[in-house]
Design a protein around this motif. Structure first.
Motif, PDB file in Angstrom:
ATOM      1  N   ASP A  73      -3.283   0.296   0.622  1.00 39.33           N
ATOM      2  CA  ASP A  73      -2.514   1.485   0.281  1.00 39.33           C
ATOM      3  C   ASP A  73      -1.895   1.308  -1.097  1.00 39.33           C
ATOM      4  OD1 ASP A  73      -1.252   4.020   1.727  1.00 39.33           O
ATOM      5  OD2 ASP A  73       0.284   3.109   0.465  1.00 39.33           O
ATOM      6  N   LEU A  74      -1.831   2.401  -1.847  1.00 40.57           N
ATOM      7  CA  LEU A  74      -1.178   2.410  -3.151  1.00 40.57           C
ATOM      8  C   LEU A  74       0.037   3.326  -3.056  1.00 40.57           C
ATOM      9  CD1 LEU A  74      -1.275   1.514  -6.146  1.00 40.57           C
ATOM     10  CD2 LEU A  74      -2.578   3.608  -6.611  1.00 40.57           C
ATOM     11  N   ARG A 181       7.735  -0.479  -1.802  1.00 43.38           N
ATOM     12  CA  ARG A 181       8.510  -1.485  -2.535  1.00 43.38           C
ATOM     13  C   ARG A 181       7.578  -2.456  -3.260  1.00 43.38           C
ATOM     14  NH1 ARG A 181      13.981  -2.308  -2.070  1.00 43.38           N
ATOM     15  NH2 ARG A 181      15.056  -0.807  -0.737  1.00 43.38           N
ATOM     16  N   TRP A 182       6.460  -2.823  -2.649  1.00 42.84           N
ATOM     17  CA  TRP A 182       5.466  -3.664  -3.314  1.00 42.84           C
ATOM     18  C   TRP A 182       4.914  -2.958  -4.558  1.00 42.84           C
ATOM     19  CZ3 TRP A 182       3.207  -8.383  -3.555  1.00 42.84           C
ATOM     20  CH2 TRP A 182       1.936  -8.469  -4.126  1.00 42.84           C
ATOM     21  N   TYR A 183       4.593  -1.671  -4.413  1.00 35.38           N
ATOM     22  CA  TYR A 183       4.064  -0.913  -5.543  1.00 35.38           C
ATOM     23  C   TYR A 183       5.091  -0.833  -6.690  1.00 35.38           C
ATOM     24  CZ  TYR A 183       2.789   3.057  -8.435  1.00 35.38           C
ATOM     25  OH  TYR A 183       2.513   3.857  -9.510  1.00 35.38           O
ATOM     26  N   GLU A 184       6.334  -0.594  -6.355  1.00 34.40           N
ATOM     27  CA  GLU A 184       7.372  -0.510  -7.386  1.00 34.40           C
ATOM     28  C   GLU A 184       7.522  -1.829  -8.135  1.00 34.40           C
ATOM     29  OE1 GLU A 184      10.167   2.865  -5.168  1.00 34.40           O
ATOM     30  OE2 GLU A 184      10.621   0.727  -4.949  1.00 34.40           O
ATOM     31  N   ARG A 185       7.247  -2.927  -7.452  1.00 35.86           N
ATOM     32  CA  ARG A 185       7.381  -4.245  -8.078  1.00 35.86           C
ATOM     33  C   ARG A 185       6.136  -4.627  -8.872  1.00 35.86           C
ATOM     34  NH1 ARG A 185      10.928  -8.201  -7.458  1.00 35.86           N
ATOM     35  NH2 ARG A 185      11.950  -7.009  -5.832  1.00 35.86           N
ATOM     36  N   ARG A 187       3.011  -2.412  -9.205  1.00 33.93           N
ATOM     37  CA  ARG A 187       2.141  -1.299  -9.596  1.00 33.93           C
ATOM     38  C   ARG A 187       0.703  -1.522  -9.109  1.00 33.93           C
ATOM     39  NH1 ARG A 187       6.434   0.762  -9.984  1.00 33.93           N
ATOM     40  NH2 ARG A 187       7.174   2.106 -11.669  1.00 33.93           N
ATOM     41  N   LEU A 188       0.558  -2.200  -7.977  1.00 30.99           N
ATOM     42  CA  LEU A 188      -0.755  -2.502  -7.406  1.00 30.99           C
ATOM     43  C   LEU A 188      -0.821  -2.038  -5.952  1.00 30.99           C
ATOM     44  CD1 LEU A 188      -1.244  -6.138  -8.742  1.00 30.99           C
ATOM     45  CD2 LEU A 188      -2.563  -4.121  -9.431  1.00 30.99           C
ATOM     46  N   PRO A 254      -8.885  -2.670  -7.919  1.00 33.55           N
ATOM     47  CA  PRO A 254      -7.418  -2.726  -7.849  1.00 33.55           C
ATOM     48  C   PRO A 254      -6.917  -3.373  -6.557  1.00 33.55           C
ATOM     49  CG  PRO A 254      -8.149  -0.562  -8.589  1.00 33.55           C
ATOM     50  CD  PRO A 254      -9.364  -1.281  -8.099  1.00 33.55           C
ATOM     51  N   ASP A 255      -7.642  -3.144  -5.445  1.00 31.39           N
ATOM     52  CA  ASP A 255      -7.234  -3.729  -4.170  1.00 31.39           C
ATOM     53  C   ASP A 255      -7.401  -5.250  -4.202  1.00 31.39           C
ATOM     54  OD1 ASP A 255      -6.962  -1.034  -2.955  1.00 31.39           O
ATOM     55  OD2 ASP A 255      -9.131  -1.021  -3.205  1.00 31.39           O
ATOM     56  N   ARG A 256      -8.511  -5.704  -4.770  1.00 29.31           N
ATOM     57  CA  ARG A 256      -8.726  -7.150  -4.876  1.00 29.31           C
ATOM     58  C   ARG A 256      -7.650  -7.786  -5.757  1.00 29.31           C
ATOM     59  NH1 ARG A 256     -15.186  -8.562  -4.992  1.00 29.31           N
ATOM     60  NH2 ARG A 256     -15.828  -7.176  -3.297  1.00 29.31           N
ATOM     61  N   LEU A 257      -7.273  -7.092  -6.819  1.00 27.53           N
ATOM     62  CA  LEU A 257      -6.205  -7.614  -7.676  1.00 27.53           C
ATOM     63  C   LEU A 257      -4.885  -7.641  -6.918  1.00 27.53           C
ATOM     64  CD1 LEU A 257      -5.236  -8.637 -10.393  1.00 27.53           C
ATOM     65  CD2 LEU A 257      -5.024  -6.253 -11.154  1.00 27.53           C
ATOM     66  N   GLY A 258      -4.626  -6.613  -6.105  1.00 27.35           N
ATOM     67  CA  GLY A 258      -3.421  -6.621  -5.285  1.00 27.35           C
ATOM     68  C   GLY A 258      -3.421  -7.765  -4.292  1.00 27.35           C
ATOM     69  N   LEU A 259      -4.580  -8.043  -3.683  1.00 24.92           N
ATOM     70  CA  LEU A 259      -4.688  -9.147  -2.727  1.00 24.92           C
ATOM     71  C   LEU A 259      -4.472 -10.486  -3.428  1.00 24.92           C
ATOM     72  CD1 LEU A 259      -5.323  -9.979   0.189  1.00 24.92           C
ATOM     73  CD2 LEU A 259      -7.755  -9.951  -0.417  1.00 24.92           C
TER      74      LEU A 259
END
Length: 277
Positions: A73-74, A181-185, A187-188, A254-259
């Motif tokens: 999720d973004l 909160r993860w996205y705000e920190r 952007r992923l 983007p998901d792989r980068l988030g992981l």
């Protein structure tokens, strides 16, 4: 040939992946919450399972994921929520879901990043736990139905979704969406789960083909999936549609980068290798 067993969490957010996948022709489902599915995959009682991302990262030497499947999720996810009666910065005692290690570790990371170290206790239950704790972490169907129960009406716009309510005895009740909160920190996107097998047992290409076909049907007929899940959970269909269209199911760059970013954040290695299927 024995049946190939798929481990599936009976959560609304995973429904688009398997709603149109029929058991039979060599495939059977085994349902469980993430902590059960994680254990069953390592034990060998399921062959391919949706597993929580933290569990995958912590056991990457034994597991390998499919290359293009995720539950991610973004921004706001709506079903990984900390319900709390004290402001975020004042949290002291938190009851944690027993269903998922990923959401627990994400919450701990977010609080640690804000220099907070509350006391954590594993508890089963819902908002009644707020009689004894400052906050309670709920995930999946329990989280979305609890949140839906707080709404006076379904907002017309995603920008009107409330995050503060009136709790018992008129006290404030906050809902902190951990994905937001993860996205705000960062952007992923945040990746909550991946399809994975044991490293010694590659997935049959025909099974992966059927999973991809089922996902295409699920996303192409999201209203039908949402209608079924809304009826199952007793929540408004429009809310369920909005909930499901927020997810990312293809484990894109983007998901792989988030992981990878989550792995670094919690001190785990990111293998970055996937099955070639």
């Amino acid at each position: 040939m024995p049946d190939y067993v798929l481990g599936v969490p009976r959560y609304a957010n995973s429904a688009p992946l398997y709603h149109f996948l029929e058991e039979g022709n060599g495939i059977v489902f085994r349902y469980g919450v993430p902590t059960e599915l994680n254990r069953w995959l390592l034990e060998g009682s399921v062959d391919l399972s949706l597993v929580s991302s933290y569990f995958y990262l912590a056991n990457a030497e034994r597991l390998r994921p499919l290359p293009d499947f995720s539950i991610a999720d973004l921004g706001p996810v709506y079903s990984v929520n900390l319900f709390h009666t004290r402001p975020w910065q004042a949290l002291r005692r938190i009851a944690l879901t027993t269903e998922s290690a990923t959401s627990v570790r994400l919450l701990q990371y977010l609080l640690e990043s804000d220099s907070l170290s509350p006391e954590y206790t594993r508890e089963q239950g819902g908002l009644e736990l707020l009689e004894r704790y400052d906050g309670v972490l709920l995930i999946g169907d329990r989280a979305i139905t609890t949140y839906a129960g707080l709404l006076q009406h379904i907002p017309e716009s995603v920008h009107q979704v409330p995050r503060q309510f009136t709790g018992p005895q008129g006290s404030p009740l906050w809902v902190s969406d951990l994905s937001m909160r993860w996205y705000e920190r960062t952007r992923l996107p945040f990746v909550f789960a991946v399809w994975a097998t044991r490293r010694s047992e590659p997935p049959p290409p025909e099974v992966v083909r059927r999973l991809r076909a089922a996902r295409s049907l699920g996303l192409g007929n999201l209203a039908a999936v949402a209608g079924t899940e809304a009826q199952r959970l007793g929540v408004p269909e429009r809310l369920m549609q909005h909930y499901l269209w927020n997810f990312r199911y293809h484990l894109e760059a983007p998901d792989r980068l988030g992981l990878e970013t989550f792995a670094r954040a919690v001190g785990l290695a990111y293998p970055g290798d996937y099955w070639d299927v």
